[in-house]
Design an enzyme around this catalytic site. Structure first.
Site, PDB file in Angstrom:
ATOM      1  CG  ASN A  18      -1.405   1.368   1.436  1.00 41.05           C
ATOM      2  OD1 ASN A  18      -1.937   2.067   0.578  1.00 41.05           O
ATOM      3  ND2 ASN A  18      -2.316   1.452   2.708  1.00 41.05           N
ATOM      4  CE  LYS A  20      -0.021   3.380   4.776  1.00 42.54           C
ATOM      5  NZ  LYS A  20      -0.006   3.509   6.181  1.00 42.54           N
ATOM      6  CG  HIS A 103      -5.735   2.333   5.681  1.00 42.82           C
ATOM      7  ND1 HIS A 103      -5.217   3.318   6.480  1.00 42.82           N
ATOM      8  CD2 HIS A 103      -4.857   1.097   5.408  1.00 42.82           C
ATOM      9  CE1 HIS A 103      -3.960   3.068   7.111  1.00 42.82           C
ATOM     10  NE2 HIS A 103      -3.424   1.753   6.107  1.00 42.82           N
ATOM     11  CD  GLU A 105      -2.744   5.887   6.820  1.00 44.41           C
ATOM     12  OE1 GLU A 105      -2.530   5.763   6.002  1.00 44.41           O
ATOM     13  OE2 GLU A 105      -1.747   5.202   7.578  1.00 44.41           O
ATOM     14  CD  GLU A 172      -3.161  -2.292   7.846  1.00 44.25           C
ATOM     15  OE1 GLU A 172      -1.895  -2.554   7.439  1.00 44.25           O
ATOM     16  OE2 GLU A 172      -3.905  -1.452   7.516  1.00 44.25           O
ATOM     17  N   GLY A 178       2.925   2.535  10.602  1.00 45.90           N
ATOM     18  CA  GLY A 178       3.757   3.387  10.708  1.00 45.90           C
ATOM     19  C   GLY A 178       4.627   4.113  11.771  1.00 45.90           C
ATOM     20  CB  SER A 213       5.761  -1.625  11.593  1.00 47.55           C
ATOM     21  OG  SER A 213       5.346  -0.325  12.071  1.00 47.55           O
TER      22      SER A 213
HETATM   23  P1  PGA Z   1       3.225   0.628   7.490  1.00 48.68           P
HETATM   24  O1  PGA Z   1       1.562   0.728   7.028  1.00 48.68           O
HETATM   25  O2  PGA Z   1       3.616  -0.807   7.075  1.00 48.68           O
HETATM   26  O3  PGA Z   1       3.822   1.706   7.000  1.00 48.68           O
HETATM   27  O4  PGA Z   1       3.048   0.459   9.085  1.00 48.68           O
HETATM   28  C1  PGA Z   1       0.576  -0.346   6.928  1.00 48.68           C
HETATM   29  C2  PGA Z   1      -0.457   0.114   6.407  1.00 48.68           C
HETATM   30  O5  PGA Z   1      -1.144   1.142   6.837  1.00 48.68           O
HETATM   31  O6  PGA Z   1      -1.292  -0.751   5.488  1.00 48.68           O
END
Ligand code: PGA
Length: 257
Positions: A18, A20, A103, A105, A172, A178, A213
């Site tokens: 992903n 983003k 997601h 976010e 997640e 992140g 992560s």
């Molecule tokens: P990350 O993001 O691997 O940077 O933690 C995962 C995600 O949001 O799908």
């Protein structure tokens, strides 16, 4: 495949990147070139979710490399006066198989809630897309012992889902996205077991990915947890080298290496 535990899986694991809101054309073309000739091992599925602007331009080159294409979001109306929105059919037209929905976010920054997420699921299925439905708790919710209740509420969008509708779920934990923090193997195993139980109760036997992560050096441990059938990778999917290391580590676990 998972080696032990009550959720030994025969499903083909998925490693999905992903991106983003990252990536412009020249960077994406460089990324694809760095993937090399045959980046997707047979027993594992690989997918990339670049921003909308890169879907059409990457579609053919990723297809040639055996990598599936997906989008990070979609609107639920088929067409019309919805300035700035993208429909499920537009994603199909751009070559997408997958669409990430809900997601954290989008839930936290854009205020997406279950009602809207349910409509997006229906619209994605109607257009022939496979949603990757994201679920996960915040840190305070885990600390308050609320994790399972939160996940159950988030999974409730699947209550009226058509039988056999294509679906992947991604667990997640929001506190792991992140941040460099990952859930421990015990937390992952326990939570994935709960999610599989809920999905069974709701009539779905689908893959459950872990996200948050995921990096080359923790992939093998995470993928070895019972009930983990792939990974949704954010930051570490932006560089071809680290993404391919994750794919390889997952492939080794799936092959029982
Ligand atoms: P990350 O993001 O691997 O940077 O933690 C995962 C995600 O949001 O799908």
């Amino acid at each position: 495949m998972s080696q032990s535990g009550s959720y030994t899986s025969r499903k083909r694991p998925l490693i999905a990147g992903n991106w983003k809101m990252n990536g412009i054309l020249v960077e994406a073309q460089q990324f694809v070139a760095e993937l090399g000739e045959n980046p997707a091992p047979d027993h594992i599925e690989v997918a990339l979710m670049p921003p909308y602007t890169l879907l059409h331009p990457l579609s053919e080159s990723l297809r040639q490399k055996g990598i599936q294409l997906g989008a990070q979001n979609v609107y639920y109306e088929p067409k019309g006066a919805f300035t700035g929105s993208i429909s499920p059919m537009m994603l199909r037209d751009a070559g997408c198989h997958y669409v990430i929905l809900a997601h954290s976010e989008r839930r936290d920054i854009m205020g997406e809630a279950n009602q809207q997420i349910g409509k997006k699921l229906e619209a994605a299925w109607a257009a022939g897309l496979e949603p990757i439905l994201c679920i996960g708790e915040h840190l305070e919710e885990r600390q308050d012992g609320e994790t399972n209740a939160v996940l159950r509420r988030q999974l409730a969008v699947l209550e009226d889902a058509p039988e056999g509708a294509p679906l992947t779920v991604a667990y997640e934990p929001v506190w792991a996205i992140g941040t460099g923090l990952t859930a421990s193997p015990e937390q992952v195993t326990e939570t994935h077991a709960f999610i599989h139980e809920e999905l069974t109760r709701l009539g779905h036997d689908c893959r459950v990915l872990y996200g948050g992560s995921v990096k080359p050096d923790n992939t093998a441990e995470l993928m070895s947890c019972p009930g983990v059938e792939g990974a949704l990778v954010g930051g570490a999917s932006l560089q071809a080298a680290s993404f391919m290391q994750i794919v390889q580590a997952a492939a080794d676990v799936a092959a029982g290496a």
